[in-house]
Scaffold this active site. Structure first.
Site, PDB file in Angstrom:
ATOM      1  N   ASN A  15      25.720  30.629 -32.586  1.00  0.00           N
ATOM      2  CA  ASN A  15      25.516  30.230 -31.183  1.00  0.00           C
ATOM      3  C   ASN A  15      24.526  29.077 -31.077  1.00  0.00           C
ATOM      4  O   ASN A  15      24.693  28.179 -30.246  1.00  0.00           O
ATOM      5  CB  ASN A  15      25.068  31.420 -30.336  1.00  0.00           C
ATOM      6  N   ARG A  66       4.713  44.435 -30.145  1.00  0.00           N
ATOM      7  CA  ARG A  66       5.598  43.516 -29.419  1.00  0.00           C
ATOM      8  C   ARG A  66       4.861  42.359 -28.747  1.00  0.00           C
ATOM      9  O   ARG A  66       5.193  41.201 -28.927  1.00  0.00           O
ATOM     10  CB  ARG A  66       6.426  44.289 -28.386  1.00  0.00           C
ATOM     11  N   MET A  91      17.404  39.523 -32.132  1.00  0.00           N
ATOM     12  CA  MET A  91      17.548  40.973 -32.024  1.00  0.00           C
ATOM     13  C   MET A  91      16.224  41.664 -31.728  1.00  0.00           C
ATOM     14  O   MET A  91      15.843  42.606 -32.416  1.00  0.00           O
ATOM     15  CB  MET A  91      18.185  41.510 -33.316  1.00  0.00           C
ATOM     16  N   ARG A  92      15.551  41.182 -30.680  1.00  0.00           N
ATOM     17  CA  ARG A  92      14.299  41.824 -30.254  1.00  0.00           C
ATOM     18  C   ARG A  92      14.230  41.840 -28.738  1.00  0.00           C
ATOM     19  O   ARG A  92      14.658  40.896 -28.082  1.00  0.00           O
ATOM     20  CB  ARG A  92      13.084  41.015 -30.757  1.00  0.00           C
ATOM     21  N   LEU A  94      12.082  41.421 -25.398  1.00  0.00           N
ATOM     22  CA  LEU A  94      10.906  40.606 -25.095  1.00  0.00           C
ATOM     23  C   LEU A  94       9.902  41.435 -24.277  1.00  0.00           C
ATOM     24  O   LEU A  94      10.283  42.260 -23.454  1.00  0.00           O
ATOM     25  CB  LEU A  94      11.296  39.364 -24.292  1.00  0.00           C
ATOM     26  N   ASN A 108      20.155  34.701 -22.499  1.00  0.00           N
ATOM     27  CA  ASN A 108      20.665  35.413 -23.671  1.00  0.00           C
ATOM     28  C   ASN A 108      22.190  35.414 -23.636  1.00  0.00           C
ATOM     29  O   ASN A 108      22.791  35.365 -22.566  1.00  0.00           O
ATOM     30  CB  ASN A 108      20.166  36.870 -23.665  1.00  0.00           C
ATOM     31  N   HIS A 110      25.375  37.767 -24.944  1.00  0.00           N
ATOM     32  CA  HIS A 110      25.644  39.126 -25.436  1.00  0.00           C
ATOM     33  C   HIS A 110      27.154  39.322 -25.599  1.00  0.00           C
ATOM     34  O   HIS A 110      27.918  38.942 -24.706  1.00  0.00           O
ATOM     35  CB  HIS A 110      25.064  40.172 -24.472  1.00  0.00           C
ATOM     36  N   ASP A 146      19.498  43.751 -22.339  1.00  0.00           N
ATOM     37  CA  ASP A 146      20.772  43.159 -21.903  1.00  0.00           C
ATOM     38  C   ASP A 146      21.026  43.391 -20.416  1.00  0.00           C
ATOM     39  O   ASP A 146      22.128  43.815 -20.014  1.00  0.00           O
ATOM     40  CB  ASP A 146      21.940  43.741 -22.742  1.00  0.00           C
ATOM     41  N   GLU A 175      31.900  33.007 -26.724  1.00  0.00           N
ATOM     42  CA  GLU A 175      30.437  32.895 -26.642  1.00  0.00           C
ATOM     43  C   GLU A 175      30.022  31.433 -26.780  1.00  0.00           C
ATOM     44  O   GLU A 175      29.215  30.914 -26.001  1.00  0.00           O
ATOM     45  CB  GLU A 175      29.763  33.708 -27.759  1.00  0.00           C
TER      46      GLU A 175
HETATM   47  C1  GAR Z   1      26.418  37.072 -31.322  1.00  0.00           C
HETATM   48  O1  GAR Z   1      27.655  37.748 -31.253  1.00  0.00           O
HETATM   49  C2  GAR Z   1      25.545  37.414 -30.132  1.00  0.00           C
HETATM   50  O2  GAR Z   1      26.265  37.560 -28.941  1.00  0.00           O
HETATM   51  C3  GAR Z   1      24.950  38.723 -30.564  1.00  0.00           C
HETATM   52  O3  GAR Z   1      24.651  38.546 -31.917  1.00  0.00           O
HETATM   53  C4  GAR Z   1      25.574  37.608 -32.482  1.00  0.00           C
HETATM   54  C5  GAR Z   1      24.768  36.513 -33.120  1.00  0.00           C
HETATM   55  O4  GAR Z   1      25.611  35.609 -33.795  1.00  0.00           O
HETATM   56  N1  GAR Z   1      23.781  39.049 -29.789  1.00  0.00           N
HETATM   57  C6  GAR Z   1      23.460  40.270 -29.412  1.00  0.00           C
HETATM   58  O5  GAR Z   1      24.102  41.248 -29.709  1.00  0.00           O
HETATM   59  C7  GAR Z   1      22.206  40.356 -28.566  1.00  0.00           C
HETATM   60  N2  GAR Z   1      22.140  41.613 -27.871  1.00  0.00           N
HETATM   61  P1  GAR Z   1      25.088  34.176 -34.176  1.00  0.00           P
HETATM   62  O6  GAR Z   1      23.764  34.388 -34.923  1.00  0.00           O
HETATM   63  O7  GAR Z   1      26.147  33.626 -35.080  1.00  0.00           O
HETATM   64  O8  GAR Z   1      24.895  33.367 -32.924  1.00  0.00           O
END
Ligand code: GAR
Length: 208
Positions: A15, A66, A91-92, A94, A108, A110, A146, A175
């Site tokens: 992303n 945190r 993956m944290r 905030l 974000n 998702h 989320d 995405e």
């Molecule tokens: C993506 O699918 C994103 O939507 C998800 O992690 C992946 C990261 O991929 N995010 C979450 O689940 C956040 N809650 P990437 O590192 O290739 O962008």
């Protein structure tokens, strides 16, 4: 002056790469990715940013409380004079401190149609639940998981033949598309927030 984007990630960074491509191609105009920060060592996302010559920083989060951790991140984002923070596979959760430092300026992506399937492995959750449509969501970030106001969503059909991997791939393509589109809307200021609703505005009625 160009708007400065800070990207936070924990892994692969596809992303981030899609955002960087959009900035480079002018699909997100007048913007610059000022810094990419990872909370883990050895991520592909940081390698990808380095390969593009974008500034990077790794600040390991393991073992840190945190808010103490977030204060380090916020300090870097401020030093870089970041206008918008984009979480890209970060993956944290905030802390309230972080959120208050960047009000309505943290986004974000998702991989589900929120509010369904928040948290981890959303694509697998969707498949196991048996939904016929899945998708992805770009939203403002608040203190909850989320949960902030939704800016854009995209839908993909779930086929009987789909596996978690094929569904994830289809969702990921969407995405990459909607994250750039959402960043453009927010940087343009072409929106207002009413309750939970993010409403897009014509250019002349901009937010700021
Ligand atoms: C993506 O699918 C994103 O939507 C998800 O992690 C992946 C990261 O991929 N995010 C979450 O689940 C956040 N809650 P990437 O590192 O290739 O962008």
């Amino acid at each position: 002056m160009k708007k400065r984007i800070g990207v936070l990630l924990s892994g692969r960074g596809s992303n981030f790469e899609a955002l960087a491509d959009s900035v480079a191609a002018g699909r997100i105009p007048d913007a610059h990715i000022a810094i990419v920060i990872a909370n883990r060592e050895g991520t592909q996302g940081i390698e990808r940013a380095n390969a593009r010559g974008i500034a990077t920083k790794v600040i390991p989060s393991r073992g840190l409380e945190r808010e103490a951790y977030d204060r380090q991140i916020v300090a870097v984002l401020r030093e870089q004079q970041v206008d918008l923070v984009c979480l890209a596979g970060y993956m944290r959760l905030l802390s309230p401190y972080f959120i208050q430092c960047f009000p309505q300026r943290i986004l974000n992506i998702h991989p589900s149609l929120l509010p369904t399937f928040p948290g981890l492995e959303s694509q697998r959750q969707a498949l196991e639940y048996g939904v016929k449509f899945a998708g992805c969501t770009v939203h403002f970030v608040d203190e909850n998981l989320d949960a902030g106001p939704i800016i854009l969503q995209a839908v993909v059909p779930v086929l009987d033949t789909d596996t978690s991997d094929t569904l994830s791939e289809k969702i990921l393509r969407e995405e990459h598309r909607i994250y750039s589109e959402a960043v453009k809307i927010i940087l343009d200021g072409r929106f207002k927030i009413e309750g939970r609703r993010v409403i897009q505005l014509a250019n002349q009625a901009a937010h700021r």
